[in-house]
Design a protein around this motif. Structure first.
Motif, PDB file in Angstrom:
ATOM      1  N   THR A   1      59.552  19.703  48.287  1.00  0.00           N
ATOM      2  CA  THR A   1      60.327  20.399  48.793  1.00  0.00           C
ATOM      3  C   THR A   1      60.044  21.328  49.418  1.00  0.00           C
ATOM      4  O   THR A   1      59.166  21.272  50.515  1.00  0.00           O
TER       5      THR A   1
ATOM      6  N   LYS B   1      64.433  16.203  55.149  1.00  0.00           N
ATOM      7  CA  LYS B   1      65.647  17.364  54.652  1.00  0.00           C
ATOM      8  C   LYS B   1      66.518  17.278  53.502  1.00  0.00           C
ATOM      9  O   LYS B   1      66.825  16.254  53.228  1.00  0.00           O
ATOM     10  N   ASN B   2      66.386  18.342  52.774  1.00  0.00           N
ATOM     11  CA  ASN B   2      67.526  18.492  51.140  1.00  0.00           C
ATOM     12  C   ASN B   2      68.023  19.263  51.141  1.00  0.00           C
ATOM     13  O   ASN B   2      66.821  20.038  50.271  1.00  0.00           O
TER      14      ASN B   2
ATOM     15  N   ARG C   1      68.524  20.192  47.406  1.00  0.00           N
ATOM     16  CA  ARG C   1      66.872  19.977  46.807  1.00  0.00           C
ATOM     17  C   ARG C   1      65.546  21.138  47.122  1.00  0.00           C
ATOM     18  O   ARG C   1      65.743  22.388  46.374  1.00  0.00           O
TER      19      ARG C   1
END
Length: 532
Positions: free
Chosen positions: A80, A270-271, A274
């Motif tokens: 992450t 990018k998330n 998450r």
């Protein structure tokens, strides 16, 4: 060259005698006592069977939860884009810096009948019993499982995942088909290491077990409280079984599923969903770890918990009046002696097994790693039976010896793996040039592995400060380590003093870690200057 061979021979003899008298003979003496009718009768008692069932149930439940959390946190730190990963990674290892007794005590401060969170939210229920042990055991064993998984996952190659993305394979299938097979070996190690830690620990269940008695607690009560060594021998033999099984499985699995070198690191896209999960997971685990530690700081400086919460320093004086200062000095002396002697022995053992070929080196390697399979509480009882009546019994020497054996394997493996990475032809080339092994060791190997030596010293020191199992049966009022004072103070209902003693141990280990980190930075700086 003759002098070098003589020194190697002397080193081999010293190591052989060390393992013979410090590990092999005491364990053989323990097994010999199984022939006693009293020891054999223990296996059929209802108390023993109940404790067995409780121990297995607690260990299995705790292992599933701890390893699951370890995988989740390792994934969060490696996959992450959350900030503060370095700080979070350090935070995840903090429970390793205090005794397991303190973990149980911290849960009592938080969730006991007069606990901080219990009173704050008017909660019902009790922390004592099966789930209390599980919670404390997860807290105690999580860091070990986390480090095993994290130290492997952070070096995983991104190429297979990039290929899977191109092929349109869903992330879930990637995790099941790529990540889990890659983690198979470390996960097996983490599962067995966690199970062994929990099933052989008596600190957490002693504090929060209530009526749920486990085998280590039963062994502690029978040997310390009733001087019933037959029961202790029988339980010690049973506790040795899961540790030996874990060791054998880990050994058989050692050459399979070898990990690849990183050829490409992960470019994490990018998330928000998450990363939000990553922050929530990190926050939850951080609170789980920090709240018991914060409870020590609160309870240490109140007048009388939970009746009078006014701030005071009186508990510091009371703790030192109960000889906390003397026992802290004892712990420092033991930890420093074990760290110096243990680092020397483990390093030279690693040198012989990693750099010198031959049958004796293979035997030494096997014996050295076999100490992993000896639980501390079993080792302590075997020392009572073997060394009682000798000149070292009841002295600092036996505590130092017990800790040396108990913690030898991991630092040895650090040295073995580090020395094994150096070019294996180095000594042969040096020999043709007239350079002795001693010179190569001093001028090449030790400088190249200096950070490993620092880690070895740190490992010995921290574990000696927090251990209770290996020394509980051996310590006297004169040489008792500080960690064992927690039990005495808790028995006297000196709650505030037990919290302060736990803070003393935590603070000592944090200071040691900071000093070692500074030394490692200095080593790196010196190496970088040498390269330039």
């Amino acid at each position: 060259m003759g002098g070098g061979k003589a020194r190697l021979t002397v080193t081999r003899i010293v190591l052989a005698l060390f393992f013979l008298f410090a590990a092999i003979l005491p364990l053989l003496g323990l097994f010999a006592n199984l022939a006693n009718p009293g020891a054999q009768a223990v296996f059929g008692t209802e108390q023993f069977i109940t404790a067995c069932i409780n121990s297995v149930a607690v260990a299995l439940t705790s292992t599933v939860i701890a390893v699951g959390l370890a995988i989740a946190m390792a994934w969060v730190l490696c996959r992450t884009n959350i900030r503060g990963k370095a700080a979070i990674g350090v935070l995840m290892t903090l429970p390793m810096l205090i005794p397991s007794l303190a973990h149980g005590m911290g849960l009592v401060f938080l969730f006991g009948s007069n606990g901080i969170i219990t009173n704050l939210f008017s909660l019902d229920g009790s922390i004592y019993g099966f789930w209390g042990i599980v919670m404390g055991s997860v807290l105690y064993s999580f860091p070990s499982a986390f480090l095993i998984v994290y130290d492997v996952l952070k070096y995983e190659d991104a190429l297979p995942y990039e290929a899977a993305d191109i092929l349109g394979i869903p992330k879930t299938h990637q995790f099941l088909s790529i990540t889990l097979p890659y983690l198979r070996k470390p996960l097996i190690s983490a599962v067995f290491a966690t199970f062994t830690l929990v099933v052989t620990d008596y600190g957490v269940p002693l504090m929060v077990g209530g009526k749920c008695t486990t085998l280590p607690v039963l062994m502690y009560q029978e040997v310390i409280g009733l001087m019933n060594f037959d029961t202790g021998v029988a339980i010690g033999f049973v506790l040795l079984i899961p540790a030996v099984v874990a060791f054998l499985v880990d050994m058989l699995n050692a050459d399979k599923g070898k990990l690849s070198f990183v050829s490409r690191g992960f470019a994490i896209a990018k998330n928000r969903v998450r990363d939000a999960f990553g922050y929530l997971m990190s926050l939850g685990m951080s609170l789980f770890i920090l709240l018991p530690l914060c409870s020590f700081a609160i309870v240490s400086f109140v007048t009388k918990y939970p009746i009078d919460l006014s701030f005071t320093f009186a508990n510091v004086g009371r703790s030192f009046n109960m000889n906390a200062g003397d026992y802290w000095v004892n712990s420092l002396l033991i930890a420093l002696a074990v760290s110096v002697i243990g680092t020397l022995l483990a390093y030279f053992a690693g040198y012989i097994t990693a750099r010198i070929k031959g049958r004796s080196a293979k035997i030494l390697h096997l014996v050295a790693i076999t100490t992993l399979a000896i639980p501390g509480i079993v080792l302590g009882l075997s020392y009572v039976l073997f060394f009682k009546g000798t000149f070292i019994y009841g002295t600092f020497a036996i505590l130092i010896l017990a800790n040396l054996v108990h913690f030898f394997a991991s630092p040895y493996l650090m040295a073995y793996n580090s020395l094994g990475k150096v070019n294996e032809n180095l000594e042969a080339v040096g020999s043709t040039m007239g350079i002795s092994r001693a010179s190569i060791l001093k001028d090449v190997l030790i400088p190249q592995t200096s950070e490993t030596i620092v880690e070895m010293f740190s490992y010995f020191f921290v574990n000696c400060m927090v251990t209770i199992s290996a020394v509980a049966f051996l310590a006297t009022t004169l040489d008792m380590p500080l960690a064992l004072l927690i039990t005495d103070l808790d028995a006297q209902r000196l709650t505030e003093c037990t919290a302060f003693v736990s803070l003393m141990i935590l603070g000592t280990n944090v200071v040691l870690k900071l000093i070692m980190a500074g030394i490692k930075r200095a080593i790196r700086s010196r190496q970088e200057c040498a390269v330039r």
